[in-house]
Design an enzyme around this catalytic site. Structure first.
Site, mmCIF file in Angstrom:
data_model
loop_
_atom_site.group_PDB
_atom_site.id
_atom_site.type_symbol
_atom_site.label_atom_id
_atom_site.label_comp_id
_atom_site.label_asym_id
_atom_site.label_seq_id
_atom_site.Cartn_x
_atom_site.Cartn_y
_atom_site.Cartn_z
ATOM 1 N N ASN A 7 0.801 -1.227 0.000
ATOM 2 C CA ASN A 7 0.000 0.000 0.000
ATOM 3 C C ASN A 7 0.833 1.276 0.000
ATOM 4 O O ASN A 7 0.490 2.240 -0.683
ATOM 5 C CB ASN A 7 -1.015 -0.024 1.149
ATOM 6 N N GLU A 54 3.607 -4.776 12.401
ATOM 7 C CA GLU A 54 2.632 -3.702 12.197
ATOM 8 C C GLU A 54 1.535 -4.281 11.297
ATOM 9 O O GLU A 54 1.772 -4.510 10.113
ATOM 10 C CB GLU A 54 3.309 -2.483 11.575
ATOM 11 N N CYS A 102 -3.103 1.508 6.423
ATOM 12 C CA CYS A 102 -3.494 0.761 7.624
ATOM 13 C C CYS A 102 -4.189 1.669 8.629
ATOM 14 O O CYS A 102 -4.946 1.194 9.457
ATOM 15 C CB CYS A 102 -2.265 0.132 8.249
ATOM 16 N N GLU A 138 7.603 0.677 16.874
ATOM 17 C CA GLU A 138 8.746 1.246 16.150
ATOM 18 C C GLU A 138 8.586 2.762 16.174
ATOM 19 O O GLU A 138 7.592 3.282 16.631
ATOM 20 C CB GLU A 138 8.838 0.661 14.740
HETATM 21 P P1 NAD Z 1 -0.033 -9.306 3.247
HETATM 22 O O1 NAD Z 1 0.056 -9.755 4.659
HETATM 23 O O2 NAD Z 1 -0.861 -10.085 2.311
HETATM 24 O O3 NAD Z 1 1.408 -9.235 2.595
HETATM 25 C C1 NAD Z 1 2.462 -8.483 3.176
HETATM 26 C C2 NAD Z 1 3.783 -9.092 2.780
HETATM 27 O O4 NAD Z 1 3.908 -10.390 3.375
HETATM 28 C C3 NAD Z 1 3.951 -9.301 1.286
HETATM 29 O O5 NAD Z 1 5.289 -8.992 0.956
HETATM 30 C C4 NAD Z 1 3.653 -10.775 1.116
HETATM 31 O O6 NAD Z 1 4.259 -11.349 -0.010
HETATM 32 C C5 NAD Z 1 4.254 -11.345 2.382
HETATM 33 N N1 NAD Z 1 3.702 -12.631 2.819
HETATM 34 C C6 NAD Z 1 2.447 -13.105 2.637
HETATM 35 N N2 NAD Z 1 2.335 -14.324 3.212
HETATM 36 C C7 NAD Z 1 3.528 -14.625 3.771
HETATM 37 C C8 NAD Z 1 4.035 -15.729 4.504
HETATM 38 N N3 NAD Z 1 3.266 -16.786 4.803
HETATM 39 N N4 NAD Z 1 5.316 -15.689 4.922
HETATM 40 C C9 NAD Z 1 6.094 -14.625 4.661
HETATM 41 N N5 NAD Z 1 5.676 -13.552 3.955
HETATM 42 C C10 NAD Z 1 4.403 -13.533 3.525
HETATM 43 O O7 NAD Z 1 -0.516 -7.781 3.316
HETATM 44 P P2 NAD Z 1 -0.868 -6.836 2.077
HETATM 45 O O8 NAD Z 1 -2.167 -7.288 1.500
HETATM 46 O O9 NAD Z 1 0.330 -6.712 1.210
HETATM 47 O O10 NAD Z 1 -1.060 -5.422 2.819
HETATM 48 C C11 NAD Z 1 -2.256 -4.985 3.377
HETATM 49 C C12 NAD Z 1 -2.289 -5.250 4.870
HETATM 50 O O11 NAD Z 1 -1.202 -4.588 5.508
HETATM 51 C C13 NAD Z 1 -3.528 -4.702 5.546
HETATM 52 O O12 NAD Z 1 -3.988 -5.644 6.476
HETATM 53 C C14 NAD Z 1 -3.027 -3.469 6.270
HETATM 54 O O13 NAD Z 1 -3.788 -3.052 7.375
HETATM 55 C C15 NAD Z 1 -1.662 -3.902 6.665
HETATM 56 N N6 NAD Z 1 -0.801 -2.734 6.948
HETATM 57 C C16 NAD Z 1 -0.458 -2.441 8.247
HETATM 58 C C17 NAD Z 1 0.331 -1.329 8.528
HETATM 59 C C18 NAD Z 1 0.720 -0.954 9.939
HETATM 60 O O14 NAD Z 1 1.595 -0.115 10.095
HETATM 61 N N7 NAD Z 1 0.106 -1.532 10.958
HETATM 62 C C19 NAD Z 1 0.773 -0.528 7.473
HETATM 63 C C20 NAD Z 1 0.401 -0.860 6.179
HETATM 64 C C21 NAD Z 1 -0.383 -1.967 5.924
#
Ligand code: NAD
Length: 483
Positions: free
Chosen positions: A152, A251, A285, A464
């Site tokens: 995102n 996060e 997020c 963080e």
């Molecule tokens: P996601 O969890 O699908 O993917 C994030 C990353 O993890 C990607 O690089 C993906 O390839 C990797 N990944 C997926 N499965 C994995 C596994 N089993 N092992 C290791 N790596 C793996 O998230 P997304 O769809 O890319 O992003 C959206 C999500 O991120 C939303 O839930 C959002 O709220 C969250 N987010 C949180 C914050 C925060 O600061 N709290 C900030 C931005 C986004």
């Protein structure tokens, strides 16, 4: 265009590629080289070797200077990064310039300042038997840190972790999202241009399970994982590192609430709420998906928000009139659309939106979605409980402060909240009662990079930001000398 992995400052191609598709119009953007187990292993070994070389003995001053050089080089290559970010995500150029790439620069400068200013504690110990000792803590890098980030805010979230990790003297293996591989790879070029030692910053591309993400988190050579993404992925990563008991900083997702009291400056509140629901097409997020409004001003807030939603202008990223980009992918579009349908089944009244917009023919292959607001839902509905991660929110009335706090806190998540009121005491009282990591009053997404950032519950583990990042990326070792 091909996007490659980066190990020891060199591009690494693999036999297997996957396609990048533009979320704006569905056109092909290029191919990404997917890291296999061997490439991930190479990257982790390269990082370990870097820790054992001069980088592992570098001084804080050297690393702070290095971070500042990276920041300056990002400024010089600002337009390249904006282009990469907009191509991968479809977000408006204006947003990428003012938010994503600007924050990447700020992240490197801020952590250079933080690490340079940060001391460690020391104690003079005086025992009853007369012995005395000096105890002091030494901050050592964690080691090889796996950095896994979402799509995102790709560069912003990546540098939010890479900057403090390098400031503390670690080497990193970065796994950007499969949806947005470009800016992490450009950052590898930038790092090489400013002379990062081989193996300090490595990039591996691919997916999660059965791909680079899993290969990295299950690799015995990593010393910790810093991750931003979905809560369910965080849980999978915890299981992956559990056998070797590695530290994690998470996060994760959110279902953030805003609380609007009748005494709020409504013009300011509605502007802020609209930003908090629709920025980056709701894919931050910290975005608000639940809006609780005190009953006397409920209709006014709904009408104001509806007008602002209707005024948003979807379009190509480079068009200066564009104020709304697409979602990240058609798969995500289908997920968001399924929530739009669910909201209707749950009895919502759709104030505005609820569909895929009709746009010019050249955009129909994109992942477009209408900004959407609902009334008529309650906290018992799935639409109000589950993270949608799109430009949509439910607006729900409340009658008093206790009820507002109860409704806002009625969630498994706990990332951020916003309170809109002109009553000073109530502002502090309610902001502090929010069960979240970050509470805003009369604003949203105003970030102080030295302040603690993180979530409670399903929204994350750890904090963080500023010295909180240093606590994760380095380990305090106590030295005791009898005097
Ligand atoms: P996601 O969890 O699908 O993917 C994030 C990353 O993890 C990607 O690089 C993906 O390839 C990797 N990944 C997926 N499965 C994995 C596994 N089993 N092992 C290791 N790596 C793996 O998230 P997304 O769809 O890319 O992003 C959206 C999500 O991120 C939303 O839930 C959002 O709220 C969250 N987010 C949180 C914050 C925060 O600061 N709290 C900030 C931005 C986004």
């Amino acid at each position: 265009m091909d996007v490659t992995n980066f190990v020891e400052n060199r591009p690494v191609e693999t036999g297997r590629t996957f396609a990048m598709t533009s979320p704006v119009d569905g056109s092909a953007l290029g191919q990404v080289h997917e890291a296999d187990e061997r490439t991930v292993d190479q990257a982790v070994r390269a990082a370990r070797a870097a820790m054992e070389g001069p980088w592992g003995r570098s001084t804080v001053a050297e690393r702070a200077a290095f971070l500042r050089k990276v920041a300056s080089r990002i400024e010089e290559r600002f337009d390249d990064l904006v282009r990469a970010e907009c191509a991968d995500t479809g977000k408006p150029v204006r947003l990428a310039r003012t938010l994503d790439v600007a924050r990447a620069v700020a992240n490197f400068r801020s952590f250079a300042d933080t690490v340079a200013a940060h001391g460690m504690e020391s104690f003079i110990t005086e025992l009853p038997d007369g012995r005395r000792a000096l105890n002091y803590a030494v901050g050592k890098p964690l080691g090889v840190v796996a950095v896994i980030v979402p799509w995102n805010l790709p560069l912003l979230l990546l540098t939010w972790k890479v900057a403090p990790a390098l400031a503390c003297g670690n080497a990193v293996v970065v796994k950007p999202s499969e949806e947005t591989p470009s800016s992490a790879t450009l950052l590898a070029e930038i790092m090489a241009e400013v002379g990062v030692p081989d193996g300090v910053y490595n990039v591996v591309h691919g997916f999660g399970p059965g791909s680079a993400g899993e290969f990295l988190t299950t690799h015995p050579g990593i010393d910790g994982v810093t991750f931003t993404g979905e809560s369910a992925t965080g849980s999978a990563i915890m299981r992956a590192v559990a056998p070797r008991v590695r530290p994690v900083s998470f996060e994760l997702g959110g279902k953030n609430a805003a609380v609007v009291f009748a005494d709020a400056d409504l013009e300011q509140a509605v502007d802020g709420l609209a930003r908090s629901v629709f920025t980056n097409t709701g894919q931050v997020c910290l975005c608000t998906e639940r809006i609780y409004v005190e009953r006397p001003v409920f209709d006014e807030v709904v009408t104001g928000l509806g007008k602002r939603a209707a005024a948003l202008r979807p379009g190509r990223p480079e068009d200066p009139r564009t104020t709304l980009g697409p979602l990240i992918s058609t798969a995500h579009q289908q997920k968001v659309l399924a929530y739009y349908r669910l909201a209707e089944q749950e009895g919502a009244q759709t104030v505005v939106g609820g569909n895929v917009p009709s746009l010019e023919a050249d955009l129909t292959g994109g992942a477009w979605i209408e900004p959407t607001l609902w009334t008529g839902l309650t906290n018992s509905h799935r639409t109000v409980r589950e993270e949608i991660f799109g430009p949509a929110a439910a607006v729900i009335p409340f009658d008093d402060e206790e009820e507002a706090v109860r409704l806002a806190n009625d969630t498994e998540y706990g990332l951020a909240a916003a309170v809109w009121t002109t009553d000073l005491e109530r502002a502090h009282r309610v902001a502090q009662r929010m069960r979240v990591g970050l509470s805003w009053v009369n604003t949203w997404f105003l970030r102080e990079l030295r302040a603690p950032f993180g979530g409670v519950g399903l929204s994350g583990i750890g904090r963080e930001g500023g010295e909180h990042s240093l606590h994760f990326y380095r380990q305090a070792t106590n030295v005791c000398i009898q005097l």
